[in-house]
Each structure stands twice: as structure tokens, then as C-alpha cells.
Design a protein around this motif. Sequence first.
Motif, PDB file in Angstrom:
ATOM      1  N   GLU A  28       0.827  -1.203   0.000  1.00 56.89           N
ATOM      2  CA  GLU A  28       0.000   0.000   0.000  1.00 56.89           C
ATOM      3  C   GLU A  28       0.865   1.258   0.000  1.00 56.89           C
ATOM      4  O   GLU A  28       0.565   2.239  -0.677  1.00 56.89           O
ATOM      5  CB  GLU A  28      -0.947   0.007   1.208  1.00 56.89           C
ATOM      6  CG  GLU A  28      -2.006  -1.076   1.189  1.00 56.89           C
ATOM      7  CD  GLU A  28      -1.493  -2.468   1.601  1.00 56.89           C
ATOM      8  OE1 GLU A  28      -0.362  -2.587   2.155  1.00 56.89           O
ATOM      9  OE2 GLU A  28      -2.214  -3.445   1.350  1.00 56.89           O
ATOM     10  N   GLN A  29       1.938   1.223   0.789  1.00 54.65           N
ATOM     11  CA  GLN A  29       2.826   2.376   0.857  1.00 54.65           C
ATOM     12  C   GLN A  29       3.627   2.526  -0.433  1.00 54.65           C
ATOM     13  O   GLN A  29       3.842   3.644  -0.902  1.00 54.65           O
ATOM     14  CB  GLN A  29       3.765   2.251   2.057  1.00 54.65           C
ATOM     15  CG  GLN A  29       3.029   2.389   3.386  1.00 54.65           C
ATOM     16  CD  GLN A  29       3.930   2.119   4.562  1.00 54.65           C
ATOM     17  OE1 GLN A  29       4.672   1.138   4.580  1.00 54.65           O
ATOM     18  NE2 GLN A  29       3.853   2.993   5.558  1.00 54.65           N
ATOM     19  N   ILE A  30       4.058   1.411  -1.010  1.00 56.24           N
ATOM     20  CA  ILE A  30       4.780   1.475  -2.286  1.00 56.24           C
ATOM     21  C   ILE A  30       3.863   2.056  -3.352  1.00 56.24           C
ATOM     22  O   ILE A  30       4.296   2.868  -4.179  1.00 56.24           O
ATOM     23  CB  ILE A  30       5.316   0.092  -2.693  1.00 56.24           C
ATOM     24  CG1 ILE A  30       6.388  -0.377  -1.697  1.00 56.24           C
ATOM     25  CG2 ILE A  30       5.893   0.128  -4.108  1.00 56.24           C
ATOM     26  CD1 ILE A  30       6.848  -1.812  -1.895  1.00 56.24           C
ATOM     27  N   ALA A  31       2.599   1.647  -3.337  1.00 57.14           N
ATOM     28  CA  ALA A  31       1.631   2.182  -4.302  1.00 57.14           C
ATOM     29  C   ALA A  31       1.506   3.695  -4.134  1.00 57.14           C
ATOM     30  O   ALA A  31       1.471   4.438  -5.120  1.00 57.14           O
ATOM     31  CB  ALA A  31       0.274   1.500  -4.125  1.00 57.14           C
ATOM     32  N   GLU A  32       1.460   4.145  -2.899  1.00 55.72           N
ATOM     33  CA  GLU A  32       1.368   5.584  -2.634  1.00 55.72           C
ATOM     34  C   GLU A  32       2.634   6.305  -3.091  1.00 55.72           C
ATOM     35  O   GLU A  32       2.565   7.381  -3.687  1.00 55.72           O
ATOM     36  CB  GLU A  32       1.147   5.804  -1.134  1.00 55.72           C
ATOM     37  CG  GLU A  32       0.807   7.219  -0.756  1.00 55.72           C
ATOM     38  CD  GLU A  32       0.491   7.351   0.731  1.00 55.72           C
ATOM     39  OE1 GLU A  32       0.792   8.420   1.275  1.00 55.72           O
ATOM     40  OE2 GLU A  32      -0.054   6.409   1.336  1.00 55.72           O
ATOM     41  N   ILE A  33       3.788   5.702  -2.848  1.00 55.58           N
ATOM     42  CA  ILE A  33       5.066   6.298  -3.234  1.00 55.58           C
ATOM     43  C   ILE A  33       5.178   6.413  -4.750  1.00 55.58           C
ATOM     44  O   ILE A  33       5.604   7.436  -5.275  1.00 55.58           O
ATOM     45  CB  ILE A  33       6.247   5.459  -2.683  1.00 55.58           C
ATOM     46  CG1 ILE A  33       6.308   5.573  -1.152  1.00 55.58           C
ATOM     47  CG2 ILE A  33       7.575   5.882  -3.310  1.00 55.58           C
ATOM     48  CD1 ILE A  33       7.208   4.539  -0.490  1.00 55.58           C
ATOM     49  N   THR A  34       4.774   5.356  -5.450  1.00 60.09           N
ATOM     50  CA  THR A  34       4.957   5.311  -6.904  1.00 60.09           C
ATOM     51  C   THR A  34       3.786   5.876  -7.679  1.00 60.09           C
ATOM     52  O   THR A  34       3.888   6.085  -8.889  1.00 60.09           O
ATOM     53  CB  THR A  34       5.202   3.866  -7.372  1.00 60.09           C
ATOM     54  OG1 THR A  34       4.067   3.060  -7.027  1.00 60.09           O
ATOM     55  CG2 THR A  34       6.465   3.287  -6.760  1.00 60.09           C
ATOM     56  N   GLY A  35       2.660   6.086  -7.019  1.00 61.18           N
ATOM     57  CA  GLY A  35       1.481   6.600  -7.704  1.00 61.18           C
ATOM     58  C   GLY A  35       0.763   5.534  -8.515  1.00 61.18           C
ATOM     59  O   GLY A  35       0.043   5.849  -9.460  1.00 61.18           O
ATOM     60  N   ALA A  36       0.951   4.289  -8.148  1.00 61.22           N
ATOM     61  CA  ALA A  36       0.302   3.173  -8.850  1.00 61.22           C
ATOM     62  C   ALA A  36      -0.713   2.521  -7.917  1.00 61.22           C
ATOM     63  O   ALA A  36      -0.761   2.815  -6.725  1.00 61.22           O
ATOM     64  CB  ALA A  36       1.352   2.147  -9.285  1.00 61.22           C
ATOM     65  N   SER A  37      -1.500   1.626  -8.465  1.00 59.07           N
ATOM     66  CA  SER A  37      -2.469   0.914  -7.627  1.00 59.07           C
ATOM     67  C   SER A  37      -1.767  -0.233  -6.898  1.00 59.07           C
ATOM     68  O   SER A  37      -0.713  -0.715  -7.339  1.00 59.07           O
ATOM     69  CB  SER A  37      -3.610   0.358  -8.478  1.00 59.07           C
ATOM     70  OG  SER A  37      -3.140  -0.712  -9.272  1.00 59.07           O
ATOM     71  N   VAL A  38      -2.360  -0.668  -5.810  1.00 58.50           N
ATOM     72  CA  VAL A  38      -1.802  -1.782  -5.043  1.00 58.50           C
ATOM     73  C   VAL A  38      -1.737  -3.032  -5.917  1.00 58.50           C
ATOM     74  O   VAL A  38      -0.747  -3.764  -5.906  1.00 58.50           O
ATOM     75  CB  VAL A  38      -2.641  -2.041  -3.765  1.00 58.50           C
ATOM     76  CG1 VAL A  38      -2.146  -3.278  -3.032  1.00 58.50           C
ATOM     77  CG2 VAL A  38      -2.597  -0.833  -2.843  1.00 58.50           C
ATOM     78  N   GLY A  39      -2.785  -3.257  -6.691  1.00 58.02           N
ATOM     79  CA  GLY A  39      -2.815  -4.423  -7.572  1.00 58.02           C
ATOM     80  C   GLY A  39      -1.678  -4.414  -8.580  1.00 58.02           C
ATOM     81  O   GLY A  39      -1.025  -5.447  -8.798  1.00 58.02           O
ATOM     82  N   SER A  40      -1.417  -3.258  -9.172  1.00 60.39           N
ATOM     83  CA  SER A  40      -0.334  -3.207 -10.156  1.00 60.39           C
ATOM     84  C   SER A  40       1.030  -3.377  -9.494  1.00 60.39           C
ATOM     85  O   SER A  40       1.934  -3.977 -10.077  1.00 60.39           O
ATOM     86  CB  SER A  40      -0.386  -1.917 -10.970  1.00 60.39           C
ATOM     87  OG  SER A  40      -0.022  -0.809 -10.191  1.00 60.39           O
ATOM     88  N   ILE A  41       1.175  -2.896  -8.269  1.00 60.97           N
ATOM     89  CA  ILE A  41       2.433  -3.074  -7.539  1.00 60.97           C
ATOM     90  C   ILE A  41       2.659  -4.557  -7.256  1.00 60.97           C
ATOM     91  O   ILE A  41       3.770  -5.071  -7.429  1.00 60.97           O
ATOM     92  CB  ILE A  41       2.451  -2.258  -6.226  1.00 60.97           C
ATOM     93  CG1 ILE A  41       2.450  -0.763  -6.532  1.00 60.97           C
ATOM     94  CG2 ILE A  41       3.633  -2.637  -5.341  1.00 60.97           C
ATOM     95  CD1 ILE A  41       3.649  -0.276  -7.327  1.00 60.97           C
ATOM     96  N   LYS A  42       1.608  -5.261  -6.867  1.00 63.20           N
ATOM     97  CA  LYS A  42       1.742  -6.698  -6.607  1.00 63.20           C
ATOM     98  C   LYS A  42       2.134  -7.444  -7.871  1.00 63.20           C
ATOM     99  O   LYS A  42       2.987  -8.338  -7.833  1.00 63.20           O
ATOM    100  CB  LYS A  42       0.433  -7.253  -6.038  1.00 63.20           C
ATOM    101  CG  LYS A  42       0.173  -6.818  -4.614  1.00 63.20           C
ATOM    102  CD  LYS A  42      -1.140  -7.384  -4.093  1.00 63.20           C
ATOM    103  CE  LYS A  42      -1.405  -6.947  -2.662  1.00 63.20           C
ATOM    104  NZ  LYS A  42      -2.663  -7.484  -2.136  1.00 63.20           N
ATOM    105  N   VAL A  43       1.530  -7.079  -8.993  1.00 61.16           N
ATOM    106  CA  VAL A  43       1.861  -7.724 -10.266  1.00 61.16           C
ATOM    107  C   VAL A  43       3.307  -7.421 -10.641  1.00 61.16           C
ATOM    108  O   VAL A  43       4.069  -8.318 -11.027  1.00 61.16           O
ATOM    109  CB  VAL A  43       0.888  -7.270 -11.381  1.00 61.16           C
ATOM    110  CG1 VAL A  43       1.381  -7.709 -12.751  1.00 61.16           C
ATOM    111  CG2 VAL A  43      -0.504  -7.809 -11.122  1.00 61.16           C
TER     112      VAL A  43
END
Length: 176
Positions: free
Chosen positions: A144-159
Motif C-alpha cells: 500500500e505504501q509502495i503504491a502511494e510512493i509510486t502513484g500506482a495501484s496496489v494491484g499493479s504493484i503486486k503484479v
Amino acid sequence: MKNFTDEELMLKVANGDLNKLSTLFDRYHIRLYNFFNKMIKDKTISEDLTQEVFMKILKSRHTYKNGNFTSWIFTIARNSFTNHYQKNKRERVHLLNDDIYNHTETTNNKTEDNINHLKNALLQLSKNDRELIVMHRFQEIKYEQIAEITGASVGSIKVKMHRAIKKLKTIYFQQL
């Protein structure tokens, strides 16, 4: 004395209590240094970038709006890294000299070889893939934090993380 959360401390810094920044420095400077060192593989530049992050926090403290502090500071760190990376486009491949692994003379040579092999495989990943792995696996930053840092969705970060780990495994096992 009450133990303040990172967010409470940063709000105090934003409101002018600059002494509280030293507590945040104590909590985060090693994590930031390790993040940069894994990305850049240069201790001096990692130290400089860590210092730069805290200088940017000091200069832009008024922009903090009580969000997740870890996400905020790693966004600043990521931007500092990107700026450095853009200035030095060609990626340097150095042997990692982390202080994370303190090898003693009793260290098994095979273990040391495996660690060096993994580090070299990590160096062969793209900047973005390496950044995700370093943030999640080494810095233990949540998706969730990586998604916030990168401006991407949590789902895309997991992928992306799944794909980056898969690439790392492929590189690692191809070189055995």
C-alpha cells in the motif's frame, strides 16, 4: 515522555519545532541509506542522498499534510534517487559493499558466494524492478505504501513485484 508517531513528529517539524527532526533522522537515516546503497552500490553517494532527503524535508516541511510519513519520506528518497539516476544515466555495476552483511572469518564461503551471486543478479534488474524489490523485501515497506510512493495501484504493484521476483529468479538461476 510520550513516544510520538512519525506523523506526529513531522507535524511538529512542519509547525516549526525543528528539534523533532533529529528523532525522525534517528529513525530513518539507516533505512534510507540502505535503500540508496542497494540501488546505487556506492556508499558515498548513498550518504549524500540520505543527507539530501533530510535537507529536502527541512526545506519542504510545510508541504507535509499528515499523511503516512514512511510513504512521504520514501517518495522524497525515490525522487532524489531518480534525479541522481538521470544525472548519471549509465548504470554502474559495482560489487556491493553493504554493511548489512558483516562477514567474519568463520563465514561459510558457499554462503558468501550465494549472497554475492544474489547481489549481482539484483544489479542486472532494471532500475524499477530493483527499486520495488529493495523497498518491499529489504526495507519492508508494505504494498500500500509502495503504491502511494509510486502513484500506482496496489494491484499493479503486486503484479510488478511478482514479475520482478520472477526475473530475479531467472537471472539468479541462469548464472549458477
